[in-house]
Scaffold this motif. Structure first.
Motif, mmCIF file in Angstrom:
data_model
loop_
_atom_site.group_PDB
_atom_site.id
_atom_site.type_symbol
_atom_site.label_atom_id
_atom_site.label_comp_id
_atom_site.label_asym_id
_atom_site.label_seq_id
_atom_site.Cartn_x
_atom_site.Cartn_y
_atom_site.Cartn_z
ATOM 1 N N ASN A 184 -17.685 -5.877 -18.199
ATOM 2 C CA ASN A 184 -18.427 -4.621 -18.757
ATOM 3 C C ASN A 184 -18.213 -5.738 -20.951
ATOM 4 O OD1 ASN A 184 -18.571 -3.274 -21.323
ATOM 5 N ND2 ASN A 184 -17.075 -1.418 -20.050
ATOM 6 N N GLY A 186 -17.846 -4.954 -23.066
ATOM 7 C CA GLY A 186 -16.342 -4.186 -23.718
ATOM 8 C C GLY A 186 -15.044 -4.717 -23.717
ATOM 9 N N LEU A 187 -14.646 -5.503 -22.459
ATOM 10 C CA LEU A 187 -13.760 -6.075 -21.936
ATOM 11 C C LEU A 187 -13.585 -7.050 -22.284
ATOM 12 C CD1 LEU A 187 -13.074 -5.801 -18.235
ATOM 13 C CD2 LEU A 187 -12.269 -4.262 -20.121
ATOM 14 N N ARG A 189 -14.934 -7.838 -25.890
ATOM 15 C CA ARG A 189 -15.124 -7.622 -27.165
ATOM 16 C C ARG A 189 -13.394 -6.632 -27.491
ATOM 17 N NH1 ARG A 189 -20.569 -5.350 -29.359
ATOM 18 N NH2 ARG A 189 -21.353 -7.129 -29.556
ATOM 19 N N ALA A 190 -12.681 -6.366 -26.398
ATOM 20 C CA ALA A 190 -11.817 -6.326 -26.675
ATOM 21 C C ALA A 190 -10.456 -6.311 -26.908
ATOM 22 C CB ALA A 190 -10.897 -4.843 -25.057
ATOM 23 N N ALA A 191 -10.430 -7.337 -26.008
ATOM 24 C CA ALA A 191 -9.840 -8.954 -25.797
ATOM 25 C C ALA A 191 -9.951 -9.937 -27.238
ATOM 26 C CB ALA A 191 -9.990 -10.300 -25.017
ATOM 27 N N LEU A 192 -11.144 -9.815 -27.477
ATOM 28 C CA LEU A 192 -11.148 -10.912 -28.833
ATOM 29 C C LEU A 192 -10.194 -9.906 -29.978
ATOM 30 C CD1 LEU A 192 -14.925 -11.483 -28.981
ATOM 31 C CD2 LEU A 192 -13.168 -13.208 -29.437
ATOM 32 N N ARG A 204 -7.590 -15.398 -19.594
ATOM 33 C CA ARG A 204 -6.524 -13.998 -19.035
ATOM 34 C C ARG A 204 -8.017 -12.835 -18.927
ATOM 35 N NH1 ARG A 204 -2.719 -14.537 -17.473
ATOM 36 N NH2 ARG A 204 -2.718 -12.301 -17.888
ATOM 37 N N VAL A 205 -9.286 -13.015 -19.121
ATOM 38 C CA VAL A 205 -9.753 -11.819 -18.579
ATOM 39 C C VAL A 205 -10.845 -12.250 -17.863
ATOM 40 C CG1 VAL A 205 -11.060 -9.594 -19.768
ATOM 41 C CG2 VAL A 205 -10.033 -10.779 -21.075
ATOM 42 N N PRO A 208 -9.105 -14.568 -13.980
ATOM 43 C CA PRO A 208 -9.112 -13.287 -12.918
ATOM 44 C C PRO A 208 -10.252 -12.025 -12.564
ATOM 45 C CG PRO A 208 -7.961 -13.190 -15.380
ATOM 46 C CD PRO A 208 -9.084 -13.892 -15.503
ATOM 47 N N LEU A 209 -10.844 -11.711 -13.806
ATOM 48 C CA LEU A 209 -11.678 -10.435 -12.733
ATOM 49 C C LEU A 209 -12.857 -11.399 -12.274
ATOM 50 C CD1 LEU A 209 -12.527 -8.121 -16.175
ATOM 51 C CD2 LEU A 209 -11.189 -8.258 -13.954
ATOM 52 N N PHE B 111 -12.485 1.491 -28.061
ATOM 53 C CA PHE B 111 -14.171 1.560 -26.990
ATOM 54 C C PHE B 111 -14.363 2.776 -26.592
ATOM 55 C CE2 PHE B 111 -12.664 -2.860 -27.750
ATOM 56 C CZ PHE B 111 -13.708 -3.824 -28.185
ATOM 57 N N PHE B 117 -8.630 -4.016 -19.108
ATOM 58 C CA PHE B 117 -9.174 -5.423 -18.494
ATOM 59 C C PHE B 117 -8.065 -4.377 -17.377
ATOM 60 C CE2 PHE B 117 -7.605 -6.314 -22.456
ATOM 61 C CZ PHE B 117 -8.516 -7.660 -22.590
#
Lengths: 601, 383
Positions: A184, A186-187, A189-192, A204-205, A208-209, B111, B117
């Motif tokens: 996604n 969004g992930l 962006r959420a991390a940023l 980190r994102v 691993p994913l 969001f 995560f």
């Protein structure tokens, strides 16, 4: 009376529903076909391998003669190296596709996918030209002053690793890409927004994913590489013998019956063991690169939601979190000191390099095919169509061309009929053990072709099928059926079950539902599957080496003979025509592929 | 400084004192002021944001409200830094931020899709911004625990996101967004994926949170009810333009144009011509010939106007009177505490009425004639 009538009517309807609503019987044709032509010969292979003076006599020889043991270790070593190289170069390439947008994305993706469908033999042949003593790379290195005189770049381990990696890179890239594209946005962006720079987001994102995709890609490449035989034969030196090569070499001696089969069984068992261990951790779906085959009524979204939960539970745990604390964070702090643009520069450089490595061989054969020189030269001194004239006027080449076409058409018809039927059977029925059945149906994809060829050879000798068009077509269909099953099953699962319910509620009989809802939905998938099955047969060399005769020579066989005998531009002509065929096919299949991609998201 | 006066002025302008940002809050406001100056953003030929300007006071709760495709999410992404402005400036506490990458802006963000995560536990998710900022482990643990406690998530600290419900996941996402106590929190339709009861519950939590942490909150939604409930001020967007900025009451009662009037709440918009004006009292004649009065201080040009009468301001009289008009009921819905009645005036105009269920003795039947009227003060004249 009326109650009985009603029940009779209901029972009748139930029977019809069983036929169309739970059509497990549709698995039978493919099942019987594969049982006879695929499972039986493999069992026979095993039987012959233990037919020596003692049960394990042949195996003792495999493991006691240093030649074979060394070769086995070498094969595993080469395959691990290839898988590692593909991972290192494939990951940035997958990111490059992911980050591109619009037309650039289509172009980059095409640059990766196109080579994947061009025959291994052709791509290897092109490396022979490019790396040859008079090849462009040597000329370039001499011109730049790096080398004083042209060096021998071929027939060594480096050439083998390059050749196999180049062949298998698309597999890795596609595997990782499918995993990256499912994340996604969004992930990120959420991390940023949480203060993670591009490198931290990756570390980190993203990383691993995408472990499952990386694992799947690594294992697919590793397992495929284990059975490689064309590329190491053409690009390797005496010290680069891979295990599969012994089987083809020994196949010339009738006296080695039993021992030969033991070699095959060893290769097969190693391959299956790796797949089994991989499937235990990744789920066997990694083989066909798709999701689970869901039971009817279970919607795709609900299974989709379960899958990540499983992955999370698997990847969580004390060890991973310990590793993250001990290595991950300190390393990230170190990496964090790099400028933020490091990531995109790395992706651009490595990804660009991969695209170059994949496209240059194909571009080279196309250029050579138009050469006016009477022997192989690169770059050509001038351009002409003389080699095309030679190809189309040579009756032997034409005969091979027609043979290949005939075999490929018959083979793809077999594969599409049996494969589509099986896909319907597995997706639409309530049969138990769908994963196991799917696994059996797609297993020909991981069985080394050399082993398959060896096992079929004994069967065909007995049935007098060696050197027949139908025999060869049937053999090619073994690998075609899994392709068809995977593609058609995916398009079947893309049809909203609600559509069928809607048609049924409004009065459509099961047959009408099939005709009006299911068939139009899977028709593009069937068309794409037919194309891939056709191409699979048209390119097939290894099985043909075992099963053809002097009277039945396919195009790849003639290419193979010529590559070993003399490198001439006619080969480039054949290669160019094949590239053209693949391009046309991909352009025609693009809408289907695009829809499949969208369905994954 | 100028931001503060500007937003203060806008508050003075509204007739009703809306909830006032910053003032009266016990916690010290730590929010940043945000100033959006003539920002434009294109996608190819499509104008996503058209010369938008908006001054947000420190600690203000401001909502970007608009239908889908109106540019509200684009505007939020420009502020977050996920997209670049084509022209114009965005200032935070007076400093331009266009060239600062999103990960250095120090905002919190929530969001619609939660964006937790999946490979990290709740604790690891909430700790993420702290670790990215290089804050020590003990301090990280303390602040994560405090924030989880605040969001009533302490019991779920070791769970994976996939093991939680949507509402819990979104509370984790909010915890992650506020754990750094950022000066600005951006929320991109955070409640759209939740069911109504949960939505209302978390609305209250967000409102309380704003009081506690004092951050400036930018909240994007297409749900006008949500915007009215939460915001200090609302910026209404349509087709890439900010069409009105004001307090919820201001926006609801005094929409600047027919789009805002019909997008927020239900409305009766009557097309009419100004017949005469005496001070603030206007005499109007509807297109269908009904003559009525309205109070308006605004200078309206003579000629065509639209007159807004909110359905709850339409009254049903028991008897015909001077200021009532006969209306034939065409639909009558029971909404619980309210009735929603549609009726046609004799002139053919449709009138929508909302009234509490004790305003009428029985459900009006379809075909029944009611006598409806409204106070001239309840009219809002739109030019």
């Amino acid at each position: 009376m009326t109650a009985i009538d009603a029940r009779a009517a209901r029972d009748g309807r139930a029977d019809r529903r069983n036929l169309f609503g739970n059509p497990a019987w549709l698995l039978l044709p493919a099942g019987l076909f594969l049982a006879f032509i695929y499972a039986l010969p493999l069992l026979d292979l095993f039987r012959l391998s233990i037919g020596g003076p003692t049960l394990l006599a042949h195996y003792e020889r495999v493991f006691s003669v240093p030649l074979y043991w060394d070769s086995l270790v070498r094969t595993i070593g080469i395959s691990l190296s290839v898988a590692t190289i593909c991972l290192i170069f494939g990951y940035p390439t997958a990111l490059l596709i992911h980050r591109a947008s619009g037309f650039a994305k289509v172009l980059i993706a095409a640059a990766i996918i196109l080579p994947y469908f061009v025959a291994i033999l052709i791509r290897t042949y092109s490396w022979m030209v490019l790396l040859g003593r008079n090849g462009p790379l040597n000329k370039l290195l001499v011109a730049l002053g790096i080398l004083d005189a042209p060096a021998q770049l071929l027939f060594n381990r480096g050439a083998v690793l390059l050749g196999i990696s180049a062949v298998l890179l698309p597999l890795m890239v596609l595997s990782i890409y499918s995993s990256v594209s499912r994340i996604n946005e969004g992930l990120t962006r959420a991390a940023l927004a949480s203060g993670a720079g591009p490198i931290a987001v990756f570390w980190r994102v993203l990383l691993p994913l995408t472990f499952p995709g990386m694992g799947a890609g690594f294992l697919l490449v590793f397992v495929t590489s284990l059975g490689f035989f064309i590329t190491p034969t053409l690009l390797g030196g005496p010290g680069d013998q891979m295990f599969a090569m012994h089987i083809t070499q020994q196949a010339d001696f009738l006296s080695s019956e039993g021992f030969l089969q033991a070699l095959g069984v060893v290769l097969l068992v190693i391959t299956l063991a790796v797949v089994a261990v991989a499937g235990r951790f990744l789920g066997f779906e990694f083989i066909w690169g798709g999701g689970q085959i869901s039971q009817p009524g279970v919607t795709a979204s609900s299974t989709g939601r379960k899958a990540p939960a499983k992955a999370a539970a698997g990847s969580g745990g004390a060890l991973t979190s310990f590793l993250a604390e001990a290595i991950g964070w300190p390393l990230l702090r170190l990496l964090g000191k790099l400028p933020a643009s490091t990531g995109s520069i790395t992706v651009g450089t490595l990804g660009g390099f991969v695209i170059l490595v994949l496209l240059v061989p194909i571009a080279a054969v196309i250029v050579i095919s138009f050469s006016k020189s009477s022997y192989l030269m690169f770059p050509p001194p001038g351009f002409s169509l003389r080699w095309y004239e030679k190809f189309f006027s040579d009756s032997q080449w034409m005969a091979s061309f027609v043979t290949s076409l005939t075999v490929a058409v018959i083979s793809s018809v077999i594969a599409v009929v049996f494969g589509t039927s099986a896909a319907l059977g597995i997706v639409r029925s309530n049969i138990r053990g769908k994963t196991a059945i799917m696994l059996l149906l797609v297993s020909p994809l991981v069985v080394p072709t050399v082993v398959l060829g060896l096992s079929l050879y004994s069967l065909y000798l007995r049935l007098d099928l060696v050197g027949t068009v139908y025999g060869l077509a049937a053999a090619h269909a073994i690998g075609g059926i899994p392709l068809v099953v995977v593609i058609v099953a995916a398009s079947l699962q893309g049809i909203d079950p609600k559509l069928e319910q809607a048609a049924t509620v409004h009065g459509a009989s099961p047959l009408t539902v099939f005709r009006l809802v299911i068939l139009p939905g899977i028709a593009p998938g069937i068309a794409a599957a037919a194309f891939f099955a056709f191409l699979h047969s048209f390119d097939e060399l290894v099985l043909s080496l075992f099963l053809s005769s002097a009277h039945l020579t396919t195009l790849p066989l003639r290419l193979w003979a010529d590559v070993n005998y003399q490198l001439n531009p006619v080969l480039a002509v054949v290669s160019t025509l094949e590239v053209l065929l693949v391009v046309i096919g991909i352009v025609l299949a693009r809408p289907v592929l695009a829809r499949r991609g969208a369905g994954h998201a | 400084m100028s931001d503060r006066t500007q937003s203060a002025r806008s508050r003075e302008n509204s007739d009703d004192a809306g909830r006032v940002a910053g003032a009266g809050r016990t916690a010290t406001a730590i929010g940043s002021s945000i100033s959006i100056e003539q920002v434009t953003r294109r996608y190819g030929g499509f104008l996503a944001i058209d010369n938008a300007s908006l001054a947000i006071a420190p600690g203000e709760f401001i909502t970007l409200l608009g239908p889908s495709g109106s540019g509200k999410t684009t505007l939020l992404n420009l502020i977050a830094g996920f997209q670049k402005v084509d022209s114009g400036r965005i200032l935070v506490d007076g400093a331009p931020i266009q060239n600062i990458p999103p990960y250095r802006r120090g905002f919190g963000m929530v969001f619609q899709s939660y964006a937790l995560f999946p490979n990290m536990t709740v604790t690891q998710n909430v700790a993420f911004p702290l670790r990215m900022a290089g804050i020590g482990r003990a301090e990280t643990e303390r602040r994560v625990a405090e924030t989880l406690e605040m969001m009533r998530l302490s019991a779920h600290a070791q769970k994976m996101p996939s093991q939680m419900s949507g509402g819990q996941q979104q509370r984790v996402a909010i915890a992650r967004a506020i754990v750094m106590r950022p000066k600005v929190v951006l929320m991109d339709e955070p409640l759209s994926a939740l069911d109504r009861r949960l939505r209302e519950e978390i609305q209250i939590e967000i409102r309380d949170l704003h009081q506690t942490i004092g951050s400036t909150i930018l909240f994007v939604t297409h749900d006008q009810g949500e915007a009215l409930t939460l915001s200090d001020r609302i910026a209404v967007l349509n087709a890439g333009e900010i069409v009105q900025i004001g307090s919820p009451i201001d926006i609801y009662q005094h929409p600047s144009n027919p789009f805002v009037a019909s997008f927020i709440g239900e409305s009766n918009l009557i097309a009419a011509d100004v017949v005469s004006r005496a001070g603030s009292s206007l005499t109007l004649k509807s297109r269908a010939g009904v003559v009525f009065h309205a109070e308006s201080n605004r200078q309206t040009e003579a000629g065509q106007v639209s007159v807004l009468v909110r359905p709850e301001r339409v009254r049903i009289a028991p008897q015909p009177a001077a200021a009532t008009l006969p209306a034939v009921v065409t639909s009558s819905l029971f909404l619980g505490e309210l009735l929603r009645i549609e009726a046609h005036l004799q002139s053919g105009e449709r009138i929508l009425i909302r009234c509490t269920n004790n305003a009428v003795t029985a459900m009006p039947a379809v075909g029944e004639t009611l006598h409806v009227g409204w106070d001239p003060k309840d009219c809002w004249v739109l030019s």
